[in-house]
Design a protein around this motif. Sequence first.
Motif, mmCIF file in Angstrom:
data_model
loop_
_atom_site.group_PDB
_atom_site.id
_atom_site.type_symbol
_atom_site.label_atom_id
_atom_site.label_comp_id
_atom_site.label_asym_id
_atom_site.label_seq_id
_atom_site.Cartn_x
_atom_site.Cartn_y
_atom_site.Cartn_z
ATOM 1 N N TYR A 3 0.987 3.970 -2.974
ATOM 2 C CA TYR A 3 0.650 5.369 -2.706
ATOM 3 C C TYR A 3 1.756 6.299 -3.191
ATOM 4 O O TYR A 3 1.501 7.302 -3.857
ATOM 5 C CB TYR A 3 0.406 5.579 -1.211
ATOM 6 C CG TYR A 3 0.202 7.023 -0.848
ATOM 7 C CD1 TYR A 3 -0.996 7.675 -1.123
ATOM 8 C CD2 TYR A 3 1.221 7.757 -0.244
ATOM 9 C CE1 TYR A 3 -1.179 9.008 -0.814
ATOM 10 C CE2 TYR A 3 1.054 9.089 0.071
ATOM 11 C CZ TYR A 3 -0.148 9.716 -0.214
ATOM 12 O OH TYR A 3 -0.307 11.035 0.090
ATOM 13 N N ASN B 173 1.980 6.685 -6.936
ATOM 14 C CA ASN B 173 0.855 7.345 -7.577
ATOM 15 C C ASN B 173 0.728 8.814 -7.193
ATOM 16 O O ASN B 173 -0.206 9.478 -7.614
ATOM 17 C CB ASN B 173 -0.454 6.616 -7.261
ATOM 18 C CG ASN B 173 -0.564 5.340 -8.049
ATOM 19 O OD1 ASN B 173 -0.163 5.283 -9.199
ATOM 20 N ND2 ASN B 173 -1.083 4.299 -7.430
ATOM 21 N N THR B 174 1.640 9.323 -6.408
ATOM 22 C CA THR B 174 1.580 10.728 -6.023
ATOM 23 C C THR B 174 2.256 11.588 -7.091
ATOM 24 O O THR B 174 2.898 11.088 -8.009
ATOM 25 C CB THR B 174 2.274 10.970 -4.664
ATOM 26 O OG1 THR B 174 3.652 10.639 -4.786
ATOM 27 C CG2 THR B 174 1.633 10.172 -3.559
ATOM 28 N N VAL C 149 0.839 -1.201 0.000
ATOM 29 C CA VAL C 149 0.000 0.000 0.000
ATOM 30 C C VAL C 149 0.875 1.252 0.000
ATOM 31 O O VAL C 149 0.620 2.207 -0.735
ATOM 32 C CB VAL C 149 -0.958 0.005 1.213
ATOM 33 C CG1 VAL C 149 -1.610 1.354 1.400
ATOM 34 C CG2 VAL C 149 -2.013 -1.083 1.048
#
Length: 65
Positions: free
Chosen positions: A24, A27-28, A20
Amino acid sequence: MANNSSKAVVSFIVGAAVGVAVGYLLNTDKRDELVEKLRFQADKLKDKFKKRKEHFEDALENELA
């Protein structure tokens, strides 16, 4: 037996948390910055291993001479 089950559960939870977190971060908006930092650190590590390998080869060559 229960000890192996608890280790498996903990391993699964840790793996999921890492997945996770990586998802995260990738994908930022700062993905490119993160990738560049990781490449830089990987290059530093590669250089460090290369120097140690050369040092080891030199030491081995001196021992055999």
